[in-house]
Design a protein around this motif. Structure first.
Motif, PDB file in Angstrom:
ATOM      1  N   HIS A  63       8.853   9.344  -2.279  1.00 19.75           N
ATOM      2  CA  HIS A  63       8.750   7.894  -2.485  1.00 19.75           C
ATOM      3  C   HIS A  63       8.786   7.230  -1.111  1.00 19.75           C
ATOM      4  CE1 HIS A  63       9.088   8.260  -6.807  1.00 19.75           C
ATOM      5  NE2 HIS A  63      10.053   9.136  -6.605  1.00 19.75           N
TER       6      HIS A  63
ATOM      7  N   SER B  74       0.547   2.808  -4.448  1.00 18.82           N
ATOM      8  CA  SER B  74       0.565   3.358  -5.813  1.00 18.82           C
ATOM      9  C   SER B  74       0.659   2.226  -6.823  1.00 18.82           C
ATOM     10  CB  SER B  74       1.755   4.304  -5.985  1.00 18.82           C
ATOM     11  OG  SER B  74       1.701   5.332  -5.019  1.00 18.82           O
TER      12      SER B  74
ATOM     13  N   THR C 268       3.817   6.511  -3.488  1.00 14.15           N
ATOM     14  CA  THR C 268       4.334   7.853  -3.753  1.00 14.15           C
ATOM     15  C   THR C 268       3.315   8.868  -3.263  1.00 14.15           C
ATOM     16  OG1 THR C 268       5.276   6.924  -5.753  1.00 14.15           O
ATOM     17  CG2 THR C 268       5.297   9.305  -5.570  1.00 14.15           C
ATOM     18  N   TYR C 269       3.770   9.847  -2.509  1.00 13.67           N
ATOM     19  CA  TYR C 269       2.906  10.959  -2.127  1.00 13.67           C
ATOM     20  C   TYR C 269       3.263  12.167  -2.989  1.00 13.67           C
ATOM     21  CZ  TYR C 269       1.918   8.467   2.285  1.00 13.67           C
ATOM     22  OH  TYR C 269       1.552   7.554   3.236  1.00 13.67           O
ATOM     23  N   GLY C 270       2.268  12.920  -3.382  1.00 11.95           N
ATOM     24  CA  GLY C 270       2.512  14.178  -4.094  1.00 11.95           C
ATOM     25  C   GLY C 270       2.955  13.976  -5.527  1.00 11.95           C
ATOM     26  N   THR C 271       3.177  15.087  -6.212  1.00 18.02           N
ATOM     27  CA  THR C 271       3.594  15.032  -7.619  1.00 18.02           C
ATOM     28  C   THR C 271       4.693  16.063  -7.850  1.00 18.02           C
ATOM     29  OG1 THR C 271       1.850  16.617  -8.126  1.00 18.02           O
ATOM     30  CG2 THR C 271       1.361  14.292  -8.555  1.00 18.02           C
TER      31      THR C 271
ATOM     32  N   ASP D 236       7.867  18.274  -8.089  1.00 15.18           N
ATOM     33  CA  ASP D 236       8.997  18.525  -7.187  1.00 15.18           C
ATOM     34  C   ASP D 236       8.756  18.020  -5.773  1.00 15.18           C
ATOM     35  OD1 ASP D 236      10.391  19.659  -9.183  1.00 15.18           O
ATOM     36  OD2 ASP D 236      10.042  21.758  -8.577  1.00 15.18           O
ATOM     37  N   SER D 237       7.466  17.933  -5.386  1.00 11.14           N
ATOM     38  CA  SER D 237       7.163  17.543  -4.009  1.00 11.14           C
ATOM     39  C   SER D 237       6.919  16.035  -3.864  1.00 11.14           C
ATOM     40  CB  SER D 237       5.936  18.310  -3.512  1.00 11.14           C
ATOM     41  OG  SER D 237       4.831  17.997  -4.327  1.00 11.14           O
ATOM     42  N   THR D 238       7.299  15.250  -4.885  1.00  3.86           N
ATOM     43  CA  THR D 238       7.074  13.808  -4.812  1.00  3.86           C
ATOM     44  C   THR D 238       7.923  13.168  -3.703  1.00  3.86           C
ATOM     45  OG1 THR D 238       6.684  13.731  -7.174  1.00  3.86           O
ATOM     46  CG2 THR D 238       7.167  11.650  -6.110  1.00  3.86           C
TER      47      THR D 238
END
Ligand code: ADP
Ligand code: ADP
Length: 232
Positions: free
Chosen positions: A19, A58, A10-13, A15-17
């Motif tokens: 997969h 991840s 997973t990149y980001g956290t 709303d900007s996540t």
């Protein structure tokens, strides 16, 4: 040889996540050439970079040569990466170094002596057909020649795995064929396991033993190349 188990990335956290990989499982036996094909953004690059931990999964496990890559210390990971060569779409050569010195670089980083380096680099340049270019700089070479230098550099530390990240995508069809032929020789003569990612069917058809299709971060097919391309 390469065992990817339940790997998600997973990149980001919030709303900007993104997969990028979703519970990917893939086993590549020693000595095989395995292709992963998919559209742009499917997760190919993330997947191949998880093998040598250029990206950290991840969750899940990546075992190369019996070593769980995600559990290695920084020093152990550096040593493990000597067993995993990698080549890239845009070659990633150092422009201020000659062909010889580009191929020598991993050996210098490993602390090899000047004479050991000479003994290793000369046969590698011969293998990739560039013995007469040792003193030239990357800017003086064609795209195919640059990729040959990158291949020699990737083999310098005697890896048993070679990762190819869109290695022929910047090359014309004829040059692509000659680079694929070289990769086939490396697989057959040196017994090196190859994992390659590509968006080009022709690449998979011409050298891979098996192929997986990746779509939206999921591996949706895993088949012998002959079966994959046979219409049902
Ligand atoms: P491919 O190699 O198949 O084109 P990538 O693995 O590069 O796919 O990308 C998979 C997804 O992850 C895409 O949606 C991409 O935008 C996203 N992605 C890749 N790298 C990053 C990053 N460093 N930060 C955020 N998102 C990323
Ligand atoms: P970053 O600085 O992007 O976090 P690293 O320091 O691990 O990543 O690697 C820097 C660059 O070195 C990478 O982008 C890649 O081009 C190259 N590299 C790293 N590991 C390998 C490898 N095993 N084989 C070939 N090239 C590698």
């Amino acid at each position: 040889m390469i065992e990817i188990s339940n790997v998600s990335k997973t990149y980001g956290t919030g709303d900007s996540t993104v997969h990028a990989l979703k519970d990917v499982n893939l086993t590549i036996p020693k000595g095989k050439i395995h292709g992963v094909i998919g559209l742009s953004g499917a997760g190919k690059s993330t997947l191949i970079r998880c093998v040598n931990l250029l990206e950290r999964p991840s969750t899940g496990s990546v075992v190369v040569d019996g070593q769980e890559m995600t559990r290695l210390s920084r020093g152990e990971l550096n040593r493990a990466r000597h067993r995993i060569g990698m080549i890239f779409q845009h070659f990633n050569l150092l422009t201020t170094r000659t062909v010889f010195d580009n191929v020598a670089l991993p050996l210098e980083l490993m602390g090899e002596s000047r004479s050991a380096i000479k003994n290793r680099v000369a046969p590698l340049l011969e293998l990739v057909g560039l013995s007469d270019k040792a003193k030239q700089y990357p800017a003086q070479l064609s795209g195919g020649q640059k990729q040959r230098v990158a291949i020699a550099r990737a083999l310098a530390s005697k890896p048993n795995v070679l990762l190819c990240d869109e290695a022929t995508s910047a090359l014309d069809p004829q040059t692509t064929s000659s680079i694929l032929e070289l990769l086939r020789e490396i697989n057959q003569q040196l017994g090196i396991t190859i994992l390659l990612i590509t968006h080009e069917m022709e690449v998979v058809k011409s050298i891979c033993h098996r192929v997986s299709l990746i779509s939206n971060g999921e591996l949706v097919e895993d088949a012998e190349v002959g079966d994959f391309f046979t219409a049902p």
